[in-house]
Design an enzyme around this catalytic site. Sequence first.
Site, PDB file in Angstrom:
ATOM      1  N   TYR A 225     -32.233 -76.838 -18.879  1.00 21.01           N
ATOM      2  CA  TYR A 225     -33.387 -76.009 -19.567  1.00 21.01           C
ATOM      3  C   TYR A 225     -34.213 -75.199 -18.328  1.00 21.01           C
ATOM      4  O   TYR A 225     -34.853 -74.180 -18.814  1.00 21.01           O
ATOM      5  CB  TYR A 225     -34.346 -76.766 -20.400  1.00 21.01           C
ATOM      6  CG  TYR A 225     -34.949 -78.049 -19.745  1.00 21.01           C
ATOM      7  CD1 TYR A 225     -36.022 -77.799 -18.933  1.00 21.01           C
ATOM      8  CD2 TYR A 225     -34.686 -79.301 -20.195  1.00 21.01           C
ATOM      9  CE1 TYR A 225     -36.843 -78.930 -18.238  1.00 21.01           C
ATOM     10  CE2 TYR A 225     -35.477 -80.326 -19.686  1.00 21.01           C
ATOM     11  CZ  TYR A 225     -36.560 -80.265 -18.584  1.00 21.01           C
ATOM     12  OH  TYR A 225     -37.048 -81.404 -18.109  1.00 21.01           O
TER      13      TYR A 225
ATOM     14  N   ARG B 260     -28.757 -87.486 -16.213  1.00 20.44           N
ATOM     15  CA  ARG B 260     -30.180 -88.136 -16.459  1.00 20.44           C
ATOM     16  C   ARG B 260     -30.415 -88.185 -17.987  1.00 20.44           C
ATOM     17  O   ARG B 260     -30.611 -87.219 -18.448  1.00 20.44           O
ATOM     18  CB  ARG B 260     -31.158 -87.325 -15.856  1.00 20.44           C
ATOM     19  CG  ARG B 260     -32.516 -87.518 -16.013  1.00 20.44           C
ATOM     20  CD  ARG B 260     -33.508 -86.561 -15.124  1.00 20.44           C
ATOM     21  NE  ARG B 260     -33.457 -86.938 -14.071  1.00 20.44           N
ATOM     22  CZ  ARG B 260     -34.117 -87.919 -13.645  1.00 20.44           C
ATOM     23  NH1 ARG B 260     -35.083 -88.514 -14.235  1.00 20.44           N
ATOM     24  NH2 ARG B 260     -34.024 -88.168 -12.003  1.00 20.44           N
TER      25      ARG B 260
ATOM     26  N   SER C 166     -29.250 -82.979 -18.189  1.00 21.20           N
ATOM     27  CA  SER C 166     -30.094 -82.705 -19.538  1.00 21.20           C
ATOM     28  C   SER C 166     -31.393 -82.979 -19.383  1.00 21.20           C
ATOM     29  O   SER C 166     -32.470 -82.389 -20.162  1.00 21.20           O
ATOM     30  CB  SER C 166     -29.397 -83.329 -20.627  1.00 21.20           C
ATOM     31  OG  SER C 166     -29.742 -84.804 -20.715  1.00 21.20           O
ATOM     32  N   ASP C 167     -31.931 -84.087 -18.661  1.00 22.15           N
ATOM     33  CA  ASP C 167     -33.217 -84.580 -18.572  1.00 22.15           C
ATOM     34  C   ASP C 167     -33.502 -85.107 -19.949  1.00 22.15           C
ATOM     35  O   ASP C 167     -34.759 -84.743 -20.211  1.00 22.15           O
ATOM     36  CB  ASP C 167     -34.070 -83.720 -17.688  1.00 22.15           C
ATOM     37  CG  ASP C 167     -35.311 -84.348 -17.286  1.00 22.15           C
ATOM     38  OD1 ASP C 167     -35.439 -85.544 -16.956  1.00 22.15           O
ATOM     39  OD2 ASP C 167     -36.487 -83.615 -17.555  1.00 22.15           O
ATOM     40  N   HIS C 168     -32.964 -85.588 -20.625  1.00 19.49           N
ATOM     41  CA  HIS C 168     -33.120 -86.057 -21.955  1.00 19.49           C
ATOM     42  C   HIS C 168     -34.352 -86.732 -22.088  1.00 19.49           C
ATOM     43  O   HIS C 168     -34.180 -87.927 -21.543  1.00 19.49           O
ATOM     44  CB  HIS C 168     -31.867 -86.677 -22.639  1.00 19.49           C
ATOM     45  CG  HIS C 168     -31.975 -87.039 -24.062  1.00 19.49           C
ATOM     46  ND1 HIS C 168     -31.735 -86.206 -25.027  1.00 19.49           N
ATOM     47  CD2 HIS C 168     -31.993 -88.123 -24.754  1.00 19.49           C
ATOM     48  CE1 HIS C 168     -31.901 -86.906 -26.091  1.00 19.49           C
ATOM     49  NE2 HIS C 168     -31.872 -88.314 -25.940  1.00 19.49           N
TER      50      HIS C 168
END
Lengths: 422, 308
Positions: A260, A62, A305-307
Amino acid sequence: MNVLIKSATIVDENSVFNGKKVDILIERGIIKKIAPSIKNTAKTTEIKTSDLHVSIGWFDLRANFCDPGFEYKEDLKSGLKAASKGGFTGVLVMPTTHPTIDSKSGVEYILNKTKNNIVSAYPAGALTVKCEGNDMSEMYDMHLAGAVAFTDNKKSIKNPGILTRAMLYNQSFNGLVMNFPNDDYLYNNGQINEGVMSTRLGLKGIPAIAEELMVIRDLFLAEYCNSKIHLTNISTKKSVQLIKEAKAKGIKVTADTNSYHLLLDETLLENFDSNLKLLPPLRTKEDIKALIKGLKEGTIDAVCSDHTPQDIESKQCEFDHAKFGMINLQSSFSVLNTALKSKLSLNEIITLISSKPRDILNLETPKIEVGTQANLTLFCPNTSIVYETKDLDSKSKNSAILGKKLIGKVIGIINQNKLELN
Amino acid sequence: MNKLSVNHLLGIKYLNKQDIELIFETASHFKNVINRPIKKVPSLRDLTIANLFFENSTRTKLSFELAEKRLSADIVNFASSSSSVTKGETLIDTVNNILSMKVDMVVMRHPNPGTAYFLSQHVNAKIINAGDGAHEHPTQALLDGFSIIEKHGSLKGKNIVIVGDILHSRVALSNIFLLQKMGANVKVCGPLTLIPKYITSLGVEVITDLKKALNWCDVAIMLRIQLERQDIKYFPSLREYTMLYGLDKQLLDSLKKKITIMHPGPINRGVEITSDVADSKQSVILEQVENGVAVRMAALYLLAGKID
């Protein structure tokens, strides 16, 4: 590209060298030799450092690259650079750009702009036109063009009818539907997790049940459609329990959580730090414990990571007006490794960001084997690192882990006959 | 000890018991001052205070202005009914403007939680939070506590119930923090739709029965229904809210003891309390307003003492 990796410990359950310290010779991007010691006869560039480990190239499930449309936050080039710095050789790129990636041309744009990059970009197509949740987009056409999953990203599919039809339709070409579970009515423009902190800070809460209610709905629908479904960004204890039960029943569900969410909890919000305004929100220590257990047991399949890059104007403002998300591609491994180091083995941790995401997307997993194309990540899992703003390659700097000591450093990646060292 | 432990007044949760006692003591001195024929003292002469009100306010703004004038400060006022963002200016720009004006203290009211804290991180001035969204309204809690002490002698061991829209109320949150720090017992009363689900984590009990709550307490703080903050319907109608949680004379007279009635204002007469209750001998609503000026003078004076 020729390189000789010296004294590296292999982290790959599928390799006969797993756990062994070896030298790896790569010539023209192909693994030529793996042996306890290889003589450098041709003066090949050497990579040598203490605590050096090598695994197959990592994959992120992601990432938002904001391109086209929001290039002031990130573009494909800067995004892939951040991915490379973070040890990723493959990335699933989210479709909520402007225009939305909801047609063949959008998918082709991503692929053409990222061709020959050391990091391979895999586009996710929008599940509905413009991600508006109303009409299905041309998913088959996008699938043919190279889209590997269909999702409206953080816009949850509100209408169960649309999700049902999308899951049924995707079975014609074995496409994958991804949904972010978040019931809009219960979410109701909340700001942080509903709990002790939202009460203390007077901020509107996002109840855990906003996620859990949609998780259970989606599981029912997947069962009804006899379809696979991928639930992304799982963050609560009860969601983990629900998915565990569904898997036991044989429902074809896979799930991921964010790195996170395994390290940071809601109590960090005491000072209204808008970089910690995340969706799903940071939850409680109890949720973190359940997520980690879920990863260990295989209930949660992968970690992403959901960057989510946001420019400074979107973050340096009133908390209520700040946008959700943080950048994390570059730091994701360090965050994950710090959170899981004493709880999961290194092999288990690496699987979550390498082979498992590829399995979910039905992509081929690279091998560490003589004669194969080198697709590798080089890293030092026991070395500490502190990220500073100047170290970040993303255009946006909205990270909540700056200045914090983390454990696990990426050295570089090898892919597409290219080498990039940090 | 004659100094506060904090550099800004951002919320009651940042204060300790000694800070609160110091503010009460100083306020009591200023209450004498404002009841003298010459009400003005030169304590803050040469200091400039900016009153920034990003949200409608009549009494708090007036009370602060009066307090500042009685202390001889120079004042600049900024009021806007909409937040700075909707006008196109970001809060950080507003902040920078204030910086350029070289003011010594800023009193700010804002519709979003955390803005006073945000300001304190970016501005080299002493900040007083005059209400930030549903977060805190410290001077209101201080004046409420001061008024209860005036009436009951102390806060320790007193039973206090806060009635109404707890979910959207900064007054409730600040009062919970203050009253608990000073040793009072606090309960909240109202429909569960207007009470944060996790309020018990703050050590307060929830009662949904108004009569039971009033029979338990020594002091009832009646809150205004903040319709402007309610983006969705939390109860079917005001009429029905009043039927369940309105305090009228009949209910007041039916209680076992004479309790004290407080209200942070403005009152919706006939909604949360009827006129005869608001104007009754048991009500200290107007004393609260008077004490508000004295408490704000104390807060301003003590923070000015922290200026280098």
